[in-house]
Motif scaffolding. Structure first.
Motif, mmCIF file in Angstrom:
data_model
loop_
_atom_site.group_PDB
_atom_site.id
_atom_site.type_symbol
_atom_site.label_atom_id
_atom_site.label_comp_id
_atom_site.label_asym_id
_atom_site.label_seq_id
_atom_site.Cartn_x
_atom_site.Cartn_y
_atom_site.Cartn_z
ATOM 1 N N TYR A 1 4.436 -23.628 -3.302
ATOM 2 C CA TYR A 1 3.501 -22.504 -3.473
ATOM 3 C C TYR A 1 2.993 -22.479 -4.909
ATOM 4 O O TYR A 1 1.781 -22.363 -5.155
ATOM 5 C CB TYR A 1 4.211 -21.196 -3.122
ATOM 6 N N LEU B 1 -0.823 -23.114 -6.596
ATOM 7 C CA LEU B 1 -1.452 -22.150 -7.490
ATOM 8 C C LEU B 1 -1.796 -22.778 -8.840
ATOM 9 O O LEU B 1 -2.809 -22.417 -9.451
ATOM 10 C CB LEU B 1 -0.555 -20.927 -7.679
ATOM 11 N N LYS B 2 -0.974 -23.725 -9.298
ATOM 12 C CA LYS B 2 -1.276 -24.415 -10.554
ATOM 13 C C LYS B 2 -2.504 -25.311 -10.411
ATOM 14 O O LYS B 2 -3.233 -25.525 -11.371
ATOM 15 C CB LYS B 2 -0.081 -25.241 -11.014
ATOM 16 N N TYR C 1 -5.241 -24.665 -8.952
ATOM 17 C CA TYR C 1 -6.069 -23.578 -8.428
ATOM 18 C C TYR C 1 -7.364 -24.045 -7.795
ATOM 19 O O TYR C 1 -7.696 -23.658 -6.682
ATOM 20 C CB TYR C 1 -6.358 -22.584 -9.555
ATOM 21 N N ASN D 1 2.541 -18.054 1.508
ATOM 22 C CA ASN D 1 1.387 -17.164 1.445
ATOM 23 C C ASN D 1 1.509 -16.069 2.507
ATOM 24 O O ASN D 1 1.240 -14.895 2.242
ATOM 25 C CB ASN D 1 0.097 -17.962 1.632
ATOM 26 N N VAL E 1 -5.762 -15.645 -3.805
ATOM 27 C CA VAL E 1 -5.321 -16.931 -3.256
ATOM 28 C C VAL E 1 -6.384 -17.591 -2.372
ATOM 29 O O VAL E 1 -6.111 -18.629 -1.766
ATOM 30 C CB VAL E 1 -3.989 -16.795 -2.470
ATOM 31 N N PRO F 1 -7.358 -21.169 -4.003
ATOM 32 C CA PRO F 1 -6.276 -22.147 -3.831
ATOM 33 C C PRO F 1 -6.047 -22.526 -2.368
ATOM 34 O O PRO F 1 -5.708 -23.675 -2.069
ATOM 35 C CB PRO F 1 -5.046 -21.442 -4.398
#
Length: 120
Positions: free
Chosen positions: A4, A8-9, A11, A30, A63, A66
């Motif tokens: 997860y 996110l890194k 993005y 998520n 989110v 992503p």
């Protein structure tokens, strides 16, 4: 949880490939995060007598990019263009399929090897 955070890194990285594990772990966490934010919003709403559904909306907006990016990378892993995300049933079938072994036109194998089994 590391999958997860990895998504996110990355993005807004739409290039490259994402393994099935990376994609489905992101989907799972998520989903769990959406439920948790929804519960917090419900509790806050009942205490303050207001509508706190805005919390879930803010999280989903955060989110959104992503999610699209990891979906595109997942399609790339199956050697398909990211636009397949727009075809509802096909994208689910492609996301469930095993990725291309070895390198493909979208990049190197996300596991760094050409094996039959994805490491966990």
């Amino acid at each position: 949880m590391k999958w997860y955070l990895k998504v996110l890194k990355q993005y807004a990285v739409f290039s490259g490939r994402a393994s099935r594990t990376e994609y489905w772990m992101f989907v799972l966490f998520n989903f769990l995060a959406t439920i948790a934010v929804g519960l917090v919003g419900s509790l806050l709403g009942s205490v303050t007598q207001t509508d706190q559904s805005v919390l879930v909306n803010i999280y989903q907006l955060a989110v959104f990019v992503p999610s699209i990016a990891v979906g595109c990378r997942r399609m790339h892993d199956t050697d398909r263009h990211g636009l397949w995300l727009l075809v509802p049933i096909a994208n689910l079938i492609f996301a469930l399929q095993e990725g291309t072994k070895g390198d493909n036109r979208f990049g190197a194998n996300p596991w760094g090897q050409a094996s039959d089994v994805e490491p966990i």
